[in-house]
Design an enzyme around this catalytic site. Sequence first.
Site, PDB file in Angstrom:
ATOM      1  CG  ASP A 279     -54.385  13.694  31.672  1.00 13.13           C
ATOM      2  OD1 ASP A 279     -53.263  13.889  32.161  1.00 13.13           O
ATOM      3  OD2 ASP A 279     -55.154  14.613  31.333  1.00 13.13           O
TER       4      ASP A 279
ATOM      5  CG  ASP B 236     -57.634  15.803  28.775  1.00 11.64           C
ATOM      6  OD1 ASP B 236     -58.850  15.992  28.590  1.00 11.64           O
ATOM      7  OD2 ASP B 236     -57.109  15.811  29.901  1.00 11.64           O
TER       8      ASP B 236
ATOM      9  NE  ARG C 110     -54.742  21.440  37.998  1.00 15.57           N
ATOM     10  CZ  ARG C 110     -55.044  20.757  36.895  1.00 15.57           C
ATOM     11  NH1 ARG C 110     -54.417  19.636  36.597  1.00 15.57           N
ATOM     12  NH2 ARG C 110     -55.982  21.199  36.081  1.00 15.57           N
TER      13      ARG C 110
ATOM     14  CG  ASP D  43     -50.207  18.362  32.286  1.00 12.99           C
ATOM     15  OD1 ASP D  43     -50.697  18.412  31.141  1.00 12.99           O
ATOM     16  OD2 ASP D  43     -50.728  17.729  33.217  1.00 12.99           O
TER      17      ASP D  43
ATOM     18  CD  GLU E  28     -55.844  20.088  27.633  1.00 16.46           C
ATOM     19  OE1 GLU E  28     -55.280  20.960  28.310  1.00 16.46           O
ATOM     20  OE2 GLU E  28     -56.515  19.168  28.134  1.00 16.46           O
TER      21      GLU E  28
END
Length: 177
Positions: A107, A120, A23, A103, A123
């Site tokens: 989070d 997350d 991002r 990253d 993930e």
Amino acid sequence: MKLPKEGDFITIQSYKHDGRLHRTWRDTMVLKTTENALIGVNDHTLVTESDGRRWVTREPAIVYFHKKYWFNIIAMIRDNGVSYYCNLASPYLMDAEALKYIDYDLDVKVFADGEKRLLDVDEYEMHKQEMHYSPNLDFILKENVKLLVDWINKEKGPFSKAYVSIWYKRYLELKNR
């Protein structure tokens, strides 16, 4: 490399552990830099996702990056109060192109009412396997989740009301000159 100074605009790039760009934020205004930290603000900032999708941030947000901690903090200033989005991430580095970090999926979200959520986790576990996070990296990230929660509970640094107020006020002064 020369540090950006107050009022400069920088790009922020988030990567994944395998080196893929994740991002990008364009035109983050720098509020303060030190040898180890950068404080900035995003306000209607263009964000580009790795798949090319683009969106613009909705509200002003004070961003905090550090070269010694494995997280960064976004304080989102909303009508109902300040909410936080905290990314477990590598310490940042700065080059001529951008502020950059990796990253690591985990989070911590802090709502305006103080509720905290770890996000997350699935993930993170998937990427830990796919991208072969080392046991040492896994340990560092989990220890930094604990440190982050301690900062939240103690209203340390970016989690203090005074911090957000001071830096948002400074942003408004710079924006309006």
